[in-house]
Enzyme design. Structure first.
Site, PDB file in Angstrom:
ATOM      1  N   LYS A 102       0.847  -1.195   0.000  1.00 19.42           N
ATOM      2  CA  LYS A 102       0.000   0.000   0.000  1.00 19.42           C
ATOM      3  C   LYS A 102       0.882   1.244   0.000  1.00 19.42           C
ATOM      4  CE  LYS A 102      -3.964   1.967   2.448  1.00 19.42           C
ATOM      5  NZ  LYS A 102      -4.834   1.854   3.640  1.00 19.42           N
ATOM      6  N   HIS A 104      -0.305   4.471   0.175  1.00 23.43           N
ATOM      7  CA  HIS A 104      -0.965   5.635   0.758  1.00 23.43           C
ATOM      8  C   HIS A 104      -1.470   5.259   2.154  1.00 23.43           C
ATOM      9  CE1 HIS A 104      -4.127   3.216  -1.133  1.00 23.43           C
ATOM     10  NE2 HIS A 104      -4.951   3.724  -0.243  1.00 23.43           N
TER      11      HIS A 104
END
Length: 214
Positions: A102, A104
């Site tokens: 991921k 963000h």
């Protein structure tokens, strides 16, 4: 055979997770039994399964500090096993990995507790050993070490060579593989039940062909 192993086999048959007949495995072998852990798909079944994982982990005596579940099947297994261990008086953290990192929010490749200390990997079965090797790479990349692997059923079956994927992992990685039950446990359970006589005979013949050479 420990009582929880007998109970686990009976539970698998009751839940139709363990079936008898003629099935073709990914390797092309025709097997007289099939184990599909994906059929532990209700809250009650998962809770019972987690209890068996907790019993097997504690009975093994393997020292560990936390649990890790390889995505995807290992995620729910590690989380539920952690809850079952807590009910047994052993409260440990757990974590699992993302398939895609991921970039963000909180970011990263892990969800859960930081990987630290001796990490026990929780999964359903061990076929080729690929998922375990990937899990160990993640664990070591975070500065922790693999304590072992716990699975539901050890098929005690050879891979391409004389060793099973389980024995290969134990030999190459130097960590133990714990199983709730093994093929020998299944055969022991079937032995005392006349209605499964033909199934036992077929499994014994299959083991003779493909069983692990000790």
């Amino acid at each position: 055979m420990a009582d929880f192993r007998k109970d686990f086999i009976a539970f698998c048959i009751e839940q139709k997770v363990l079936k008898f007949g003629r099935f073709v495995t990914k390797s092309g072998r025709t097997t007289p039994y099939f184990f599909n852990a994906g059929l532990f798909n209700s809250g009650a079944a998962l809770e019972r399964l987690a209890q068996f994982y907790a019993k097997a982990i504690l009975a093994s005596g393997v020292p560990f500090d936390m649990l890790f579940g390889p995505a995807y099947k290992g995620i729910v297994l590690a989380a539920s096993a952690a809850m079952a261990l807590a009910r047994e008086g052993r409260n440990v953290p757990f974590a699992f990995n993302r398939k895609e990192v991921k970039d963000h929010g909180e970011g990263g490749d892990l969800i859960g507790a930081p990987l630290a200390g001796r990490v026990l990997i929780v999964d359903d079965v061990l076929t080729a050993g690929t998922a375990v090797r990937e899990a160990l790479d993640i664990i070591e990349a975070h500065g922790a070490s693999g304590a072992g692997v716990v699975i539901s059923l050890d098929r005690m079956e050879r891979g391409q060579g004389d060793l099973s994927a389980i024995r290969e992992i134990e030999k190459r990685q130097g960590i133990p593989v714990i199983s709730i039950a093994s093929l020998d446990d299944l055969m022991g359970w079937l032995k005392g039940r006349a209605e499964f006589r033909q199934n036992l005979k077929a499994i014994a013949e299959y083991k003779e062909l493909y069983g692990v050479v000790k």
